[in-house]
Design a protein around this motif. Structure first.
Motif, PDB file in Angstrom:
ATOM      1  N   LEU A   1       0.924   3.119   7.545  1.00 18.99           N
ATOM      2  CA  LEU A   1       0.543   4.720   7.386  1.00 18.99           C
ATOM      3  C   LEU A   1       2.202   5.302   7.703  1.00 18.99           C
ATOM      4  CD1 LEU A   1      -2.884   4.446   9.300  1.00 18.99           C
ATOM      5  CD2 LEU A   1      -2.576   4.900   6.892  1.00 18.99           C
ATOM      6  N   GLY A   2       2.935   4.505   8.607  1.00 24.88           N
ATOM      7  CA  GLY A   2       4.302   5.093   8.600  1.00 24.88           C
ATOM      8  C   GLY A   2       5.255   5.150   7.230  1.00 24.88           C
TER       9      GLY A   2
ATOM     10  N   ASP B   1      13.188  -6.165   5.104  1.00 26.42           N
ATOM     11  CA  ASP B   1      13.417  -6.083   6.583  1.00 26.42           C
ATOM     12  C   ASP B   1      12.732  -4.440   7.144  1.00 26.42           C
ATOM     13  OD1 ASP B   1      13.839  -7.848   9.255  1.00 26.42           O
ATOM     14  OD2 ASP B   1      15.674  -8.314   7.615  1.00 26.42           O
ATOM     15  N   VAL B   2      13.051  -3.663   8.218  1.00 34.53           N
ATOM     16  CA  VAL B   2      12.785  -2.431   8.509  1.00 34.53           C
ATOM     17  C   VAL B   2      13.770  -1.843   8.028  1.00 34.53           C
ATOM     18  CG1 VAL B   2      12.761  -2.186  10.870  1.00 34.53           C
ATOM     19  CG2 VAL B   2      12.097  -0.873   9.780  1.00 34.53           C
ATOM     20  N   THR B   3      15.336  -1.874   8.127  1.00 32.35           N
ATOM     21  CA  THR B   3      16.424  -1.065   8.204  1.00 32.35           C
ATOM     22  C   THR B   3      16.164  -0.844   6.520  1.00 32.35           C
ATOM     23  OG1 THR B   3      17.399  -3.308   7.445  1.00 32.35           O
ATOM     24  CG2 THR B   3      17.305  -2.061   9.783  1.00 32.35           C
ATOM     25  N   ILE B   4      16.492  -2.177   6.113  1.00 32.46           N
ATOM     26  CA  ILE B   4      15.974  -2.440   4.434  1.00 32.46           C
ATOM     27  C   ILE B   4      15.098  -1.186   4.149  1.00 32.46           C
ATOM     28  CG2 ILE B   4      16.298  -4.016   2.264  1.00 32.46           C
ATOM     29  CD1 ILE B   4      18.520  -4.266   4.325  1.00 32.46           C
ATOM     30  N   GLN B   5      14.265  -1.453   4.262  1.00 31.08           N
ATOM     31  CA  GLN B   5      12.831  -1.144   3.943  1.00 31.08           C
ATOM     32  C   GLN B   5      12.978   0.811   4.158  1.00 31.08           C
ATOM     33  OE1 GLN B   5       8.600  -1.253   5.016  1.00 31.08           O
ATOM     34  NE2 GLN B   5       9.094   0.193   6.645  1.00 31.08           N
ATOM     35  N   ALA B   6      13.297   1.582   5.162  1.00 26.22           N
ATOM     36  CA  ALA B   6      13.592   2.505   5.125  1.00 26.22           C
ATOM     37  C   ALA B   6      15.410   2.871   4.258  1.00 26.22           C
ATOM     38  CB  ALA B   6      14.568   2.219   6.200  1.00 26.22           C
ATOM     39  N   GLU B   7      15.991   2.151   3.654  1.00 26.83           N
ATOM     40  CA  GLU B   7      16.996   2.114   2.741  1.00 26.83           C
ATOM     41  C   GLU B   7      15.913   1.842   1.372  1.00 26.83           C
ATOM     42  OE1 GLU B   7      19.855  -1.146   2.097  1.00 26.83           O
ATOM     43  OE2 GLU B   7      20.674  -0.218   4.516  1.00 26.83           O
TER      44      GLU B   7
ATOM     45  N   ARG C   1      12.499   7.919  -2.656  1.00 27.35           N
ATOM     46  CA  ARG C   1      12.348   8.982  -2.320  1.00 27.35           C
ATOM     47  C   ARG C   1      12.755  10.431  -3.300  1.00 27.35           C
ATOM     48  NH1 ARG C   1      12.102  10.680   3.446  1.00 27.35           N
ATOM     49  NH2 ARG C   1      14.341  10.590   3.085  1.00 27.35           N
TER      50      ARG C   1
ATOM     51  N   LEU D   1      13.327   2.892   0.743  1.00 27.12           N
ATOM     52  CA  LEU D   1      12.217   4.424   1.015  1.00 27.12           C
ATOM     53  C   LEU D   1      12.963   5.489   0.692  1.00 27.12           C
ATOM     54  CD1 LEU D   1       9.793   3.580   3.647  1.00 27.12           C
ATOM     55  CD2 LEU D   1       9.016   3.473   1.454  1.00 27.12           C
ATOM     56  N   THR D   2      13.879   5.596   0.728  1.00 27.51           N
ATOM     57  CA  THR D   2      15.418   6.539   1.021  1.00 27.51           C
ATOM     58  C   THR D   2      15.493   6.594  -0.404  1.00 27.51           C
ATOM     59  OG1 THR D   2      15.907   6.267   3.249  1.00 27.51           O
ATOM     60  CG2 THR D   2      16.769   7.982   1.934  1.00 27.51           C
TER      61      THR D   2
ATOM     62  N   ALA E   1       3.371   8.453   5.540  1.00 28.72           N
ATOM     63  CA  ALA E   1       3.720   9.968   5.914  1.00 28.72           C
ATOM     64  C   ALA E   1       5.395  10.163   5.696  1.00 28.72           C
ATOM     65  CB  ALA E   1       3.397   9.487   7.710  1.00 28.72           C
ATOM     66  N   GLN E   2       5.970   9.049   5.482  1.00 30.12           N
ATOM     67  CA  GLN E   2       7.803   9.130   4.959  1.00 30.12           C
ATOM     68  C   GLN E   2       7.343   9.738   3.411  1.00 30.12           C
ATOM     69  OE1 GLN E   2       9.610  10.263   7.346  1.00 30.12           O
ATOM     70  NE2 GLN E   2       8.177   9.268   8.500  1.00 30.12           N
TER      71      GLN E   2
END
Lengths: 321, 271
Positions: free
Chosen positions: A228-229, A199-205, A211, A207-208, A232-233
């Motif tokens: 590509l998002g 999910d996009v929320t879990i993806q954000a976690e 990183r 990715l963070t 970019a991040q």
């Protein structure tokens, strides 16, 4: 423009070609793929299905199986812990392959449920990675596994370490896979679409997390994605692939803010949300127009250090002398 | 305002005591596209299936404004629903598993017409050719099997199968999420063109917020089976009222490297 100093790159891929033998003849999965993976940075390979991005990753791990075959090229690997070598040239029985897989280079796959064994506890699987590559006791390995699982954000580790993958959510499973991949401190971490199934929320976690860990351990990362998002991040350097070839290489700002190749422009234009609402989305075909995507033009070094594969006409338009 | 095409009131559904959808109400107007967004497990697919009566809701009502007046979908028997199925169709997520590998494209597209006893052999053939050209596939596709097509082409076949009965309501359940971005753009354009030409009403279930932003007029944001926010898509995206919507929006990675990803913290929001 001279080539970058080789010591700066953990990996240098040159003219890599892979064929798959099929019922209808040879499929060229990769032709003459060349790019570098700079040390301590994040390099993203971006492309659509069939562009050869996962095949490239599998070549680096030497995971290409018949009917696939690496037909030519080399992958110069320059680790710090040991002497460098050409990964392609290793024989299948070379002991260096065992160190390569999981110790010097490790991989995070797309689907965490298939990357984990359902019949072992997660602690067992993370500790196994250490026991395979280090001369440590079982107890020490479990301690290291626990530390790493904590580091990737798994709470209540003393209990969770004895649980099985099915007791974890998708995002938590991917954290376990990342812990497995990082526990031996690899010199190169390959992530093959690690967030695509999330999910996009879990993806954000995730990715963070990737990183932060990359900055903490300053390891080199090769990140494969179609998004590509995500590029970019996360990425410093971007390699755009299409049908087994490299079309464009540059820094993330060069490639995403000022793409030279029409195909890269097409990929960017096809993302909904960037265009005015209500207007039609551009497709690759409408952006690329009659620019030639089928002829494999060689990668040309441009003045600002980037590389692009364009026809002579487009190359002149892009300002190449 | 015109009469709605669909009215959902207080819809709930549990599976073995686990609440999947709880007290969902909304209405959908003709030629409108309503997006249903949320994470996996938020109940969006269950909601869509309850509306089409692919599964039976526990509570609540689903009213559908069909060709011959209003129908209470939640109260109808399977048999009574059959003629109404022509008017509401579904396009699925996975273009690989949603087509029968042993049927040719001709058979796949003709089957709905046969089931509903529509037309003669030659009239059916005409409809098949018409729908095929609308989804921009060549005639020679008819004699081939699904495996001979790419993911995007298969999705076109799935869309053609849903549209051949000339439905009023089309439920798209993650219909573009398995596709590459360039193919996804083609399919989104196709769905928008077909909506214009045929006056379709879409219920668009998706987890990709940028796709929803592009294609939808209004959206429902679902979280743990409940609708936490609904409204015109522009309002919800630019001025979200609920923390959960803000969390979802903050998680989208921008393709501009100068706009850093700063996802909100679920714990801090108490979600």
């Amino acid at each position: 423009m001279s080539d970058p100093v080789p010591e700066d790159n953990v990996l240098s891929i040159r003219d890599l070609a892979v064929d798959f033998k099929t019922d209808i003849g040879m499929t060229h999965a990769l032709h003459d793929v060349s790019f570098d993976v700079p040390r301590g940075k994040v390099t993203a390979i971006v492309g659509e299905s069939g562009s050869g991005k996962s095949v490239t990753a599998n070549c680096i791990m030497r995971l290409i199986q018949p009917p696939g075959k690496i037909v030519s090229g080399k992958i110069d690997f320059a680790p710090i812990r040991t002497d460098g070598y050409d990964i392609v040239a290793l024989s299948n029985r070379d002991p260096r392959l065992l160190d390569l897989r999981g110790d010097l280079i490790s991989m995070v796959f797309q689907e965490p449920m298939t990357a984990l064994s359902p019949v072992y506890t997660v602690g067992n699987q993370v500790a196994e990675a250490i026991l395979c590559h280090r001369n440590v006791s079982r107890q020490e390995a479990w301690q290291e596994a626990a530390d790493m699982l904590t580091r990737v954000g798994i709470g209540d580790v003393s209990r969770r370490i004895h649980q099985y993958p099915f007791e974890f959510s998708g995002g938590m499973r991917q954290r376990v896979v990342i812990a497995m991949a990082l526990v031996c401190q690899p010199e190169l971490l390959i992530c093959d679409e690690p967030t695509t199934a999330l999910d996009v929320t879990i993806q954000a976690e995730i990715l963070t997390l990737i990183r932060d860990l990359q900055q903490e351990f300053s390891n080199s990362v090769l990140f494969i994605t179609h998004d590509l998002g995500v590029v970019a991040q996360l990425a410093d350097q971007v390699v755009v692939m299409y049908q087994g070839r490299v079309l464009e290489i540059g820094t993330v700002r060069q490639v995403l803010k000022d793409p030279l190749h029409p195909y890269t422009r097409g990929l960017l234009a096809a993302i909904p949300g960037l265009v005015q609402k209500g207007s039609r989305l551009e497709t690759i075909a409408s952006v690329v127009g009659d620019a030639d995507l089928e002829t494999p033009y060689p990668l040309t070094h441009m003045a600002d250090g980037r590389q692009v594969s364009l026809s002579p006409t487009l190359l002149r338009e892009a300002g190449h002398e | 305002m015109s009469e709605p095409l669909l009215e959902v009131n207080g819809l709930s559904k549990s599976f073995d005591g686990v609440v999947a959808v709880e007290n969902v109400s909304f209405s959908l107007h003709p030629s409108e596209t309503l997006g249903i967004v949320g994470e996996s497990g938020s109940g969006k697919t269950t909601l869509a299936r309850c509306i089409l009566r692919a599964i039976d809701p526990d509570e609540g009502s689903v009213l559908f404004n069909g060709n011959n007046g209003w129908h209470q979908l939640h109260n109808m028997t399977e048999k009574e629903l059959i003629p109404l199925r022509q008017e509401m169709q579904m396009v699925f997520q996975d273009p690989f598993s949603s087509l029968n590998p042993r049927m040719t494209v001709q058979e796949i597209l003709e089957e709905p017409l046969i089931i509903h006893g529509i037309g003669t052999r030659s009239l059916r053939r005409e409809s098949v050719l018409d729908i095929l050209s609308r989804v921009q596939l060549e005639q020679d596709a008819l004699t081939r099997y699904p495996h001979a097509f790419s993911g995007g082409q298969r999705q076109r076949i799935g869309i053609a199968r849903a549209l051949i009965l000339k439905p009023k309501l089309v439920v798209c359940d993650e219909s573009v999420s398995a596709l590459d971005v360039s193919v996804q753009a083609q399919i989104i354009n196709l769905l928008e063109d077909l909506q214009q030409e045929l006056g379709l009403t879409y219920l668009f279930v998706a987890h990709d917020l940028s796709v929803v932003h592009h294609i939808c007029d209004r959206i429902l944001v679902m979280h743990q089976g409940r609708v936490v926010e609904q409204g015109p898509v522009e309002t919800v995206f630019t001025d979200p009222r609920e923390d959960y919507t803000r969390l979802l929006l903050s998680a989208i990675p921008s393709p501009d490297p100068d706009i850093p990803l700063q996802p909100l913290d679920r714990q801090m929001l108490g979600l």
